[in-house]
Design an enzyme around this catalytic site. Structure first.
Site, mmCIF file in Angstrom:
data_model
loop_
_atom_site.group_PDB
_atom_site.id
_atom_site.type_symbol
_atom_site.label_atom_id
_atom_site.label_comp_id
_atom_site.label_asym_id
_atom_site.label_seq_id
_atom_site.Cartn_x
_atom_site.Cartn_y
_atom_site.Cartn_z
ATOM 1 N N THR A 1 -34.357 -25.974 -94.009
ATOM 2 C CA THR A 1 -35.543 -25.157 -94.274
ATOM 3 C C THR A 1 -35.218 -24.049 -95.272
ATOM 4 O O THR A 1 -35.942 -23.855 -96.259
ATOM 5 C CB THR A 1 -36.080 -24.555 -92.952
ATOM 6 O OG1 THR A 1 -36.378 -25.635 -92.065
ATOM 7 C CG2 THR A 1 -37.329 -23.719 -93.177
ATOM 8 N N GLN B 1 -32.828 -36.041 -95.105
ATOM 9 C CA GLN B 1 -32.737 -37.296 -94.355
ATOM 10 C C GLN B 1 -31.948 -38.371 -95.091
ATOM 11 O O GLN B 1 -31.555 -39.363 -94.495
ATOM 12 C CB GLN B 1 -34.146 -37.832 -94.032
ATOM 13 C CG GLN B 1 -34.929 -36.960 -93.070
ATOM 14 C CD GLN B 1 -34.360 -36.947 -91.652
ATOM 15 O OE1 GLN B 1 -33.538 -37.779 -91.271
ATOM 16 N NE2 GLN B 1 -34.796 -35.984 -90.854
ATOM 17 N N GLY C 1 -27.075 -29.747 -91.945
ATOM 18 C CA GLY C 1 -25.903 -30.217 -91.208
ATOM 19 C C GLY C 1 -26.244 -31.040 -89.975
ATOM 20 O O GLY C 1 -25.571 -32.036 -89.681
ATOM 21 N N HIS C 2 -27.305 -30.631 -89.257
ATOM 22 C CA HIS C 2 -27.511 -31.270 -87.945
ATOM 23 C C HIS C 2 -28.078 -32.685 -88.029
ATOM 24 O O HIS C 2 -28.221 -33.361 -87.017
ATOM 25 C CB HIS C 2 -28.326 -30.376 -87.004
ATOM 26 C CG HIS C 2 -29.782 -30.229 -87.315
ATOM 27 N ND1 HIS C 2 -30.738 -30.906 -86.615
ATOM 28 C CD2 HIS C 2 -30.439 -29.461 -88.209
ATOM 29 C CE1 HIS C 2 -31.940 -30.544 -87.064
ATOM 30 N NE2 HIS C 2 -31.778 -29.670 -88.035
ATOM 31 N N THR D 1 -22.627 -12.930 -93.942
ATOM 32 C CA THR D 1 -21.301 -13.438 -93.578
ATOM 33 C C THR D 1 -21.403 -14.910 -93.211
ATOM 34 O O THR D 1 -22.307 -15.322 -92.481
ATOM 35 C CB THR D 1 -20.735 -12.619 -92.392
ATOM 36 O OG1 THR D 1 -20.690 -11.264 -92.823
ATOM 37 C CG2 THR D 1 -19.353 -13.084 -91.992
ATOM 38 N N CYS E 1 -41.865 -31.973 -85.294
ATOM 39 C CA CYS E 1 -42.736 -30.805 -85.464
ATOM 40 C C CYS E 1 -44.181 -31.115 -85.101
ATOM 41 O O CYS E 1 -44.939 -30.222 -84.786
ATOM 42 C CB CYS E 1 -42.669 -30.310 -86.902
ATOM 43 S SG CYS E 1 -41.002 -30.214 -87.500
HETATM 44 N N1 PLP Z 1 -36.475 -31.492 -94.494
HETATM 45 C C1 PLP Z 1 -36.527 -32.646 -93.819
HETATM 46 C C2 PLP Z 1 -36.900 -33.905 -94.540
HETATM 47 C C3 PLP Z 1 -36.252 -32.673 -92.451
HETATM 48 O O1 PLP Z 1 -36.318 -33.825 -91.787
HETATM 49 C C4 PLP Z 1 -35.916 -31.462 -91.811
HETATM 50 C C5 PLP Z 1 -35.665 -31.423 -90.349
HETATM 51 O O2 PLP Z 1 -36.285 -32.137 -89.599
HETATM 52 C C6 PLP Z 1 -35.846 -30.283 -92.574
HETATM 53 C C7 PLP Z 1 -36.136 -30.343 -93.911
HETATM 54 C C8 PLP Z 1 -35.476 -28.973 -91.958
HETATM 55 O O3 PLP Z 1 -34.094 -28.871 -91.776
HETATM 56 P P1 PLP Z 1 -33.487 -27.770 -90.755
HETATM 57 O O4 PLP Z 1 -33.859 -28.216 -89.378
HETATM 58 O O5 PLP Z 1 -32.011 -27.805 -90.990
HETATM 59 O O6 PLP Z 1 -34.082 -26.464 -91.139
#
Ligand code: PLP
Length: 385
Positions: free
Chosen positions: A73, A179, A200-201, A237, A325
């Site tokens: 994000t 993705q 990262g996640h 940091t 979401c």
């Molecule tokens: N962009 C895409 C295509 C995603 O699938 C996601 C997370 O679902 C994000 C951005 C947001 O990433 P983060 O959760 O690391 O903020």
């Protein structure tokens, strides 16, 4: 069955044990601040730079083109912010109707603040309308921000071609590759992309860490203002342990990319074929488009996706309806709506997303449970075929 069947890897992934191992010493042993002058801190800085190199290798970038952020994000917001801040006379943004809220909602915010945004359509398979994209470019277009692959359907966009179009018109290009990274090969040496986001996640490292690739020599203005970390491009940091973890995750992803495109794809395809064979009135969303190897978005006519999820949840099967979401709202997903998925299908859509940790037993388990779940829900449905 005594474990979760986790098929929601586009929402988030398990931290790889190798990643966790690599991170652990950075909590209690090597806890120095990488900005400190002493060796205790400076040694941590060296490890951060090693992680930066691993990230760069995964996407064919230079280490100095990588900055660490708090996630996808922030990277998405930052890329668009910087394009506007470095070109104050340009007030127009081009994106697509199927972006993640990290781009879409930031664009909506910008619209309220005097900017203009063109949201490009996709067709019924989720493919972007390239002529519309090119025709939308204006004198004052600051940036084209189009995702590499869609989080809900897995549909892959022709980013290389989009970048060529943008460059022909002298417009900056950002891609949300959250993705795509780690699932399909990405080589930025082949493409004229200016900025690219990673989270990262989604690739087996922790939540709350991400990357923004910024092409060398690109004019850039930071989004987070403060200290001089990340070469003055992103203050705060560093999230040291997570950066180390993300470096390891990128190293593993590079080694694993063939597995994603063979074994993981096989599991996805087996589930897809099995569901279509066993359950009538289904629709695989994005079926005719190029898709990520790990993602299956499938709709079941005349049932409610949320209800399917509840039944799956009872069986300890984790999936998602549209994107995480949109869960909690009964509105069909904006992605399926943009693909003009018929309403009676769009409402009953489920996303199964795999990772290297899934097994054939996971697929068999879903194939064993789903037909009865759909039958039960169709019997209860006021809409009958
Ligand atoms: N962009 C895409 C295509 C995603 O699938 C996601 C997370 O679902 C994000 C951005 C947001 O990433 P983060 O959760 O690391 O903020």
């Amino acid at each position: 069955m005594n474990r979760e069947v986790y098929l929601d890897n586009n929402a988030t992934t398990k931290v790889a044990p190798e990643v966790l191992q690599e991170m652990l010493p950075y909590f209690c042993e090597y806890y120095g601040n990488p900005s400190s002058a002493h060796n205790f801190g400076a040694n941590v800085r060296k490890r951060i730079d090693a992680a930066r190199e691993k990230v760069a290798q995964l996407i064919g970038a230079l280490p100095e083109e990588i900055i660490f952020t708090s996630g996808g994000t922030e990277s998405d917001n930052t890329a668009i912010h910087s394009a506007l801040a470095t070109q104050p006379n340009k007030k127009h943004i081009i994106t697509s109707k199927v972006e993640h809220p990290a781009v879409l909602n930031y664009c909506k915010y910008l619209e309220k603040n005097g900017y203009k945004v063109s949201y490009i359509n996709v067709d019924e398979d989720g493919n972007i309308d390239l002529p519309e994209l090119e025709n939308s470019i204006r004198q004052d277009t600051a940036i084209i921000s189009i995702m590499y692959a869609n989080n809900e359907t897995g549909v892959i966009f022709p980013i290389k071609r989009i970048a060529e179009i943008a460059k022909n018109h002298g417009v900056l290009v950002h891609t949300d590759a959250v993705q795509a990274v780690g699932k399909i090969p990405i080589n930025l040496k082949d493409m004229q992309i200016d900025m690219l986001s990673i989270s990262g996640h989604k690739i087996h490292s922790p939540k709350g860490i991400g990357v923004l690739y910024i092409r060398k020599n690109l004019k850039f203005k930071p989004f987070i203002i403060g200290g001089h970390q990340e070469n003055g491009l992103r203050a705060g940091t560093e999230n040291v342990a997570s950066i180390i973890g993300l470096g390891k995750a990128c190293e593993l992803a590079l080694k694993n990319i063939d597995y994603e495109n063979t074994k993981v794809r096989e599991l996805r395809d087996k589930l897809e074929c099995g569901l279509v064979e066993k359950i009538k009135l289904t629709k695989v969303n994005g079926k005719n488009a190029e898709r990520l190897p790990n993602t299956l978005n499938i709709s079941f006519k005349n049932v409610e996706g949320e209800a399917i999820l509840l039944y799956l949840n009872e069986k300890r099967i984790c999936a998602s309806s549209g994107s995480a979401c949109t869960t909690g709202s009964l509105e069909p997903s904006h992605v399926l709506m943009a693909m003009k998925t018929p309403f009676e299908y769009a409402h009953g859509s489920i996303r199964f997303s795999f990772s290297k940790y899934n097994t054939i037993e996971d697929v068999d388990c879903v194939l064993a449970e789903m037909p009865a779940i759909i039958e039960k829900l169709r019997n209860l449905s006021p809409f009958q075929d």
